[in-house]
Every structure is written in structure tokens, then in C-alpha cells.
Design a protein around this motif. Structure first.
Motif, PDB file in Angstrom:
ATOM      1  N   ASP A 136      73.270  18.477   8.025  1.00 27.26           N
ATOM      2  CA  ASP A 136      72.510  17.943   6.233  1.00 27.26           C
ATOM      3  C   ASP A 136      72.150  19.552   5.087  1.00 27.26           C
ATOM      4  O   ASP A 136      72.007  19.296   3.808  1.00 27.26           O
ATOM      5  CB  ASP A 136      71.026  17.770   6.224  1.00 27.26           C
ATOM      6  CG  ASP A 136      72.037  16.615   7.939  1.00 27.26           C
ATOM      7  OD1 ASP A 136      72.627  15.482   7.140  1.00 27.26           O
ATOM      8  OD2 ASP A 136      70.706  16.310   8.573  1.00 27.26           O
TER       9      ASP A 136
ATOM     10  N   CYS B 281      69.075  23.829   9.158  1.00 25.64           N
ATOM     11  CA  CYS B 281      69.172  23.175   8.355  1.00 25.64           C
ATOM     12  C   CYS B 281      69.730  24.620   7.454  1.00 25.64           C
ATOM     13  O   CYS B 281      70.052  24.268   6.835  1.00 25.64           O
ATOM     14  CB  CYS B 281      67.851  22.835   7.917  1.00 25.64           C
ATOM     15  SG  CYS B 281      68.087  22.015   5.722  1.00 25.64           S
TER      16      CYS B 281
ATOM     17  N   GLY C 199      63.085  17.387   4.998  1.00 23.27           N
ATOM     18  CA  GLY C 199      63.788  16.314   5.826  1.00 23.27           C
ATOM     19  C   GLY C 199      63.562  14.802   5.836  1.00 23.27           C
ATOM     20  O   GLY C 199      62.881  15.220   4.177  1.00 23.27           O
TER      21      GLY C 199
ATOM     22  N   ALA D 100      73.139  19.951   1.168  1.00 14.81           N
ATOM     23  CA  ALA D 100      72.017  20.416   0.065  1.00 14.81           C
ATOM     24  C   ALA D 100      72.033  21.582  -0.451  1.00 14.81           C
ATOM     25  O   ALA D 100      72.070  21.114  -1.790  1.00 14.81           O
ATOM     26  CB  ALA D 100      70.737  19.329   0.718  1.00 14.81           C
TER      27      ALA D 100
ATOM     28  N   VAL E 191      66.696  16.032   2.881  1.00  8.97           N
ATOM     29  CA  VAL E 191      67.690  15.704   3.456  1.00  8.97           C
ATOM     30  C   VAL E 191      67.916  15.541   4.847  1.00  8.97           C
ATOM     31  O   VAL E 191      67.239  14.776   4.845  1.00  8.97           O
ATOM     32  CB  VAL E 191      68.628  17.303   3.662  1.00  8.97           C
ATOM     33  CG1 VAL E 191      69.596  17.400   1.687  1.00  8.97           C
ATOM     34  CG2 VAL E 191      68.217  18.808   3.519  1.00  8.97           C
ATOM     35  N   GLY E 192      68.285  16.464   5.889  1.00  7.97           N
ATOM     36  CA  GLY E 192      68.551  15.963   7.188  1.00  7.97           C
ATOM     37  C   GLY E 192      67.504  16.791   8.226  1.00  7.97           C
ATOM     38  O   GLY E 192      67.485  17.933   7.279  1.00  7.97           O
ATOM     39  N   TRP E 193      67.873  16.458   9.321  1.00  5.93           N
ATOM     40  CA  TRP E 193      67.640  18.001  10.030  1.00  5.93           C
ATOM     41  C   TRP E 193      68.964  18.730  10.488  1.00  5.93           C
ATOM     42  O   TRP E 193      68.672  19.951  11.732  1.00  5.93           O
ATOM     43  CB  TRP E 193      67.071  17.317  11.270  1.00  5.93           C
ATOM     44  CG  TRP E 193      66.056  16.635  10.983  1.00  5.93           C
ATOM     45  CD1 TRP E 193      65.811  15.239  11.115  1.00  5.93           C
ATOM     46  CD2 TRP E 193      64.783  17.362  10.799  1.00  5.93           C
ATOM     47  NE1 TRP E 193      63.902  14.676  10.613  1.00  5.93           N
ATOM     48  CE2 TRP E 193      63.697  15.559  10.210  1.00  5.93           C
ATOM     49  CE3 TRP E 193      63.712  18.317  10.344  1.00  5.93           C
ATOM     50  CZ2 TRP E 193      62.444  16.287   9.844  1.00  5.93           C
ATOM     51  CZ3 TRP E 193      62.658  18.516  10.083  1.00  5.93           C
ATOM     52  CH2 TRP E 193      61.939  17.358   9.634  1.00  5.93           C
ATOM     53  N   ASP E 194      70.235  18.522  10.514  1.00  7.40           N
ATOM     54  CA  ASP E 194      71.666  19.028  10.744  1.00  7.40           C
ATOM     55  C   ASP E 194      72.124  19.985  10.137  1.00  7.40           C
ATOM     56  O   ASP E 194      71.586  20.034   8.544  1.00  7.40           O
ATOM     57  CB  ASP E 194      72.615  17.972  11.537  1.00  7.40           C
ATOM     58  CG  ASP E 194      71.574  17.879  12.737  1.00  7.40           C
ATOM     59  OD1 ASP E 194      71.197  18.223  13.589  1.00  7.40           O
ATOM     60  OD2 ASP E 194      71.539  16.562  12.615  1.00  7.40           O
TER      61      ASP E 194
ATOM     62  N   THR F 213      78.037  18.599  14.451  1.00  5.07           N
ATOM     63  CA  THR F 213      76.705  18.900  13.011  1.00  5.07           C
ATOM     64  C   THR F 213      77.284  19.794  12.390  1.00  5.07           C
ATOM     65  O   THR F 213      76.613  20.184  11.389  1.00  5.07           O
ATOM     66  CB  THR F 213      75.745  18.646  12.984  1.00  5.07           C
ATOM     67  OG1 THR F 213      74.758  19.975  13.092  1.00  5.07           O
ATOM     68  CG2 THR F 213      74.992  17.558  14.008  1.00  5.07           C
TER      69      THR F 213
ATOM     70  N   CYS G 291      63.513  25.395   4.148  1.00  4.89           N
ATOM     71  CA  CYS G 291      64.831  24.266   4.609  1.00  4.89           C
ATOM     72  C   CYS G 291      64.067  23.753   5.574  1.00  4.89           C
ATOM     73  O   CYS G 291      62.327  24.166   6.360  1.00  4.89           O
ATOM     74  CB  CYS G 291      65.708  24.808   5.753  1.00  4.89           C
ATOM     75  SG  CYS G 291      66.429  25.730   4.656  1.00  4.89           S
TER      76      CYS G 291
END
Lengths: 357, 357
Positions: B230, B257, B191, B234, B224-227, A290, B252
Motif C-alpha cells: 500500500d 507502509c 490508512g 501511494a 491507502v492501507g497498512w501494508d 505484501t 505514513c
DNA sequence: TTGAAAGCGATACCAT
DNA sequence: ATGGTATCGCTTTCAA
């Protein structure tokens, strides 16, 4: 410990003796028990959801079907526990269970962990380390069949057998991919030179260079550390050179180090892989895949290491669970020697062609 | 399972019966056995390095002193296993051992893991998840005292008790630190909004804003997401605005992130924290503390969660190991309700004052 | 004060 | 073909 149906209950329900139950349920009934009794017994067992008590079996068979795993910082640590996962998968498939104790890198807890496990009468022991390293085998480990995963016996070969990644091959393979992309000005951001993995990989790097008919650039080796900040510092220096002299590819000690290198490149206004390619090691989950850009990296075969180690240790155990004492001898020769496992190169975005310049 | 000295051996060496050995070694000897016999027995036990056989004890006492832990991706995963480490520390201090089975996020393995553990007659069960989430409690878990760590029962409160981080407080506390540094233009890289931790933290953010007498900027929430990728995406958007409008601080969803956010900032030529402050969450080892710059972040109290959960479950067990059947009832009330644990804010380099501009 | 014996649950030998 | 019984190692009650 909740109360469950016992063989006695099954016997009563089926109207036979508990010996008959035992015989039938273990497959020894065919020449001994009337087939209609057998049917009744099996039915009764099913009705009562009978499962032989594992504790009683352990006592009776002198075999717990538990493999003890001591680890230095695998369970509690922030790194991949895939070695244990691989080992556990093999164990469970064969009716064993693993009991893991983590010493959290406190050597003093080594012996006590082994003792705890031995007190629980585990059938065998396995020691797993988070990184490849020499292990001073804790006292007591000789009291049961034992194997080492991701580490090697400090007393040298001929003692405890072990399973480790093939780092020589890994280093060579990573470099082969980099060379194949056309890179010739390289930077090796290795871990500390006294680290066994680093030494092995360096040997692999030399091999790959030799294979390609290239001289090995000693000056390109920049020993640093394993963390983001280490990779950042080393890459900042290495990439500060003018465009015609700076390396076009950096091979890093691990993925976190590679993250630091990417950070450094960006700080210098360089694109990855446009201006410089960066290759990691480990294929750390949720990092390599990632990262921006995603990291090309040499994957460590952690799961396979765990599985191989467990396979060997189970093979060394006396067969069939029964007659552990009288029966055949455990085959200890299986536990000798070092087994090398190869990973694989994962090609993602951070390795590209040589910049046009 | 190697052969060791038994109570019988001790008795023979001391010239008494095995009952005497048992009595003395369990402290019940004082009114029953001649004190000189006691001395001989203790000496013999020491000489033979006698330890009662744990398997036999388990069978006899109907108590294995093993706590079964099912986890979704804690042991095998790349994330911190500190919940289990915290739980294990408490267990071992009280003579218990933990037996962990990882389902590797395969829900189908949930019930079979519980069954395996129950077959081994563990005294209690604990379910640990890698992230805060709702848990569909696997079948069979009601057959032993059980508790949830880092997750909560999907059937709602009043069922299985649990221990989780106080995310509302955590969100508020993180924001308080950011506000205290003077930041007013904020970006919340959370997240997914349907994630319980995100909802709790958002509530905490609102609380902290309200405390400071500030309106909550709904437009600043960027789920967004956790990685890493992501956070990168963002932050790239959020920071693209001109200097006078772009956020001066990003909060974050987690440290990975935040790494992505730092990468994005650097890509835009922005300094961290010179131009923009970035705050993480989790205090992930080897990430937050070695990132460049090191990450200011809200630490998750993982160890404490594990310890608290284990403490509760052990307290629910019938006292004293003996007389499990006849003796007093297990105190199940201890296993009810939700326990919230607070982490702490770790102040490192990525959070700085508002840029002068 | 001490030892004999029952029982935890399952297995396998040995008479019946 | 079947069931009684010793055994694994330990604890605990009950007699002596």
C-alpha cells in the motif's frame, strides 16, 4: 469469580442427592440411577445452566487441565506467535487451556516462570523459543512432564524431547527451487555461522548442490545477521560486481533480511527479479506477502510445531483426568526424542528466471 | 500436578495442628500462637519448601488470582504483543497470572473464549485488540469485572471502560516534528478513512497545522492501507511529480507502509531523506530500528496501555483476596471511562531537512 | 494457646 | 437404586 449454580442446587431442584447428580452427569448413572431421575437431573442442570466448577474439579482430580507455556519472546515480541497458537488449538480441542508466561529474553526469569507455573499446578510444561536455539533448561522443569518447541536441550539428546523445524530439508528445498529456475551464480546471505539453523540450512544447501551435481561455492556464503540492515549491507556488497559476475539469485536468512536485499538491489538500479532473484525464509506474515515484489520464501511450520509438541505432551498425561494418582502411569516415553517438521516453499514474485544477459 | 508438601505435613513436622500452621503463615499468628511454636512452624515450612496449594486457595477464597485476556490477534499474530506483556508484568507483580486466549480474528470465537475463561473462574477479564478499533463486546463479559485495551465499546461511552493510545496527540506530535524540520509540501499516507485511528490522527494533523498557522492541504491526504504494498503504491504516485511540486515529506500510516514508501522512493531514484523524508508510525520492533534508513516514527505506547488497563482492573477487585464474598464491594467505578495514553516521537534517520533544491 | 470442625464444590466408595 | 460420607488442601471460627 462470580457465583454459579452448584451440583447441590441441581440436586435440590431435581429432588435427588448431589451424588446422583454427579453420577448422571458423568455418564456413570446408567446402572445406578432410575432413568426418570436421570431425566429430571439433566433437565435441572440445563435449567440452571450448571457447569461443574473447574477449580473444585482441579482440586478433586489433582489435575488442573492447564498446560504451562514458558516462552522467551514469543508472546511479547514482534514475531509470529503461531507456535503458541498451534499448541493452544490442540489443547483447547481437548479441554485444556494454556497459561503462557513470557520471559522477554531474560534468562533469570526462566526459573521463576517455571516456578510460577508449577505453583499453579499445571499438568505439564512446554518451553517455546522465538528462534531455533539451544536451551539451558530452567530449574524445576523436571518436576512435570515437559517438552521443548523450537529449541533443544543443551544437555544433548536423551533429555527433554523437542519439536523443531527441519532446517536441513528447508535449506535444501529452497535451493532446489532456485536451481530449478536455472540459477547457478548464487549468494547465500545466512545468519551467523554459529547459529544452529544456519548450520543446518548450510548442510541442506550442500545436499541440494550435490543432488544437482554441482560443486558447492564456499565463497558464496556471506554470513550476516537477521535484520533489514544486515541484508542490505551484504547484498550491497554481493551485487556490486559487474553483471557477468554478480549472483543472479540471493538466498536470505529470513524475510527481513530479504527486504534489505531488495532495498540494496533497488539502490543499485537492479530489478527484482528481473536482474536478481531474492528468496526469503520464514514466510513472515505481512512482510513476505505484501513486500514489493512479494517474496518467494521458505515457510516455517510454526503452527505445526506447536501442535505437534502439544499433542505429544497431552499424550504423555495420565488418561481420563481421573485417578491420576492410583491409575496408570504417565507415558513418559512419548516425551523423548526429537521431532522434525517440514515447512513448504511459497512461490511468489521475487524468484524469477535467470536474466537473459 | 505433582505432589507437594501440604499444611498437614508442616504441622506434623512442627508438632502442631494445621490450623496453627495456617495462622502463622498468614501473619495472624501473633496473638494466637506461642512464639516458639511459630519459629518451629516457619522452620518446618522452609524445610519442606511448603507453598500453599494455589488450587485449594482458589476454591477456599473464591478467587483464582487469574486475569483472563481475550485478544483478537495479538498472541498468534505477527505484531507486537507488548500490550499483553505490559499487562502481565503488572499482574505478576501483584501475584496474579494472566490466561490469554486468542480468537485469531474469528468473531465467533469471542463468546466462547469468554465462556472458557469464565468457566475457569477468572477474577476479571480484559479484551485486547491488535489495532485500535471498535469492539462488539462479546456476550458474557458483563459477568466479571472487565476492561478494554486498544479498543472501545461499540455501544458507546458509559459501558465498558477502556485504555487506548492518544492518536489525536500522536498525529499532531508527528507532524510537529516534520514541520519543525522545515517541510511544507507534505503527503499523508493514511490508512482507510473509516478507521478510528486514521480519523483521530487526521484531527491531530489539522491541529498541528493550525498551531503553525498553516492551512491544511486536503489534497495531500492519500488514504491507502497498512501494508508495504500500500505504501509503495501511494508513494509511487505521490513522488512521481516533478521536483518542485512533489512532497518533501511523507507521513505514513505505519512503519510497514513507510517501508513501502522508501521502496518507492528508491525505485524513482530518490534518496531518503536527501530528496524526501519519510516518517512512520508504531515504532515496530525490528522494522523501524533496522530499516535502511532507520525510520523516524511515532511510537505507540503499547506496554503502557496494557499496564494501565491491568492496573485499573486490579484496583477494581475486592481488596486483600480474602472475604471476597462478605467483605467490601468491588469498586466498579474504576472500570468506567476512557483513558488516553501518549506515545513518543522517535527521531531516527528517515526524517531530514528540506532538500536544498 | 491450641485443636477440632465446618465449608469451598465435586466425586466415588459404601452402606442402606 | 439411592444417599450419606470421606477426600482434595486450605482458612477461620469456635470451644476447650
Amino acid at each position: 469469580m462470580q457465583r454459579k449454580a452448584t451440583a447441590q442446587d441441581v440436586a435440590k431442584l431435581a429432588g435427588v442427592s448431589r451424588s446422583a447428580v454427579s453420577l448422571v452427569l458423568n455418564g456413570h448413572g446408567d446402572g445406578n440411577i432410575a432413568s426418570e431421575s436421570q431425566v429430571r437431573i439433566r433437565q435441572a442442570a440445563k435449567d440452571l445452566n450448571y457447569k461443574p466448577n473447574a477449580v473444585a474439579l482441579s482440586l478433586r482430580n489433582q489435575q488442573t487441565r492447564i498446560i504451562g507455556i514458558v516462552s522467551d519472546r514469543v508472546i511479547s515480541g514482534p514475531v509470529d506467535g503461531n507456535i503458541i497458537a498451534g499448541a493452544d488449538a490442540v489443547a483447547r480441542a481437548r479441554g485444556f487451556v494454556t497459561l503462557g508466561l513470557d520471559t522477554e529474553q531474560d534468562e533469570q526469569r526462566d526459573a521463576s516462570a517455571v516456578e510460577t507455573l508449577l505453583d499453579r499446578h499445571v499438568d505439564a510444561l512446554m518451553y517455546v523459543t522465538v528462534g531455533l536455539r539451544e536451551l539451558r533448561v530452567p530449574a524445576g522443569m523436571e518436576k512435570a512432564p515437559a517438552i521443548l518447541a523450537n529449541c533443544f536441550d543443551s544437555r544433548g539428546p536423551g533429555h527433554l524431547g523437542n519439536v523443531i523445524p527441519d532446517e536441513v530439508w528447508g535449506g535444501a528445498e529452497a535451493l532446489r527451487h532456485v536451481l530449478a529456475a536455472g540459477h547457478r551464480r548464487l549468494g547465500f546471505l545466512t545468519g551467523p555461522l554459529d547459529h544452529p539453523a544456519v548450520q543446518h540450512r548450510l548442510e541442506g544447501y550442500r545436499q541440494a548442490m550435490a543432488e544437482a551435481g554441482l560443486p558447492f561455492p564456499d565463497g558464496a556464503v556471506l554470513p550476516v545477521g537477521w535484520d533489514i540492515a544486515d541484508g542490505f549491507a551484504a547484498a550491497s556488497t554481493a551485487l556490486a560486481a559487474p553483471a557477468g559476475e554478480r549472483p543472479t539469485a540471493l538466498l536470505c536468512a529470513n524475510d527481513r533480511c530479504a527486504v534489505g536485499a531488495v532495498l540494496a538491489a533497488r539502490g543499485l538500479g537492479l530489478q527484482v527479479p528481473g536482474d536478481v532473484s531474492i528468496v526469503g525464509y520464514d514466510d513472515e506474515e505481512r512482510v513476505a506477502d505484501t513486500m514489493v515484489p512479494t517474496l518467494s520464501t521458505m515457510a516455517l511450520p510454526l503452527r505445526e510445531i506447536g501442535a505437534a509438541a502439544m499433542t505429544r505432551i497431552l499424550a504423555s498425561l495420565p488418561r481420563a483426568a481421573r485417578k491420576a494418582t492410583a491409575g496408570q502411569q504417565p507415558d513418559r516415553t512419548i516425551l523423548e526424542g526429537e521431532e522434525l517438521i517440514r515447512g513448504r516453499f511459497v512461490d511468489r514474485a521475487s524468484l524469477g528466471p535467470v536474466p537473459a544477459s
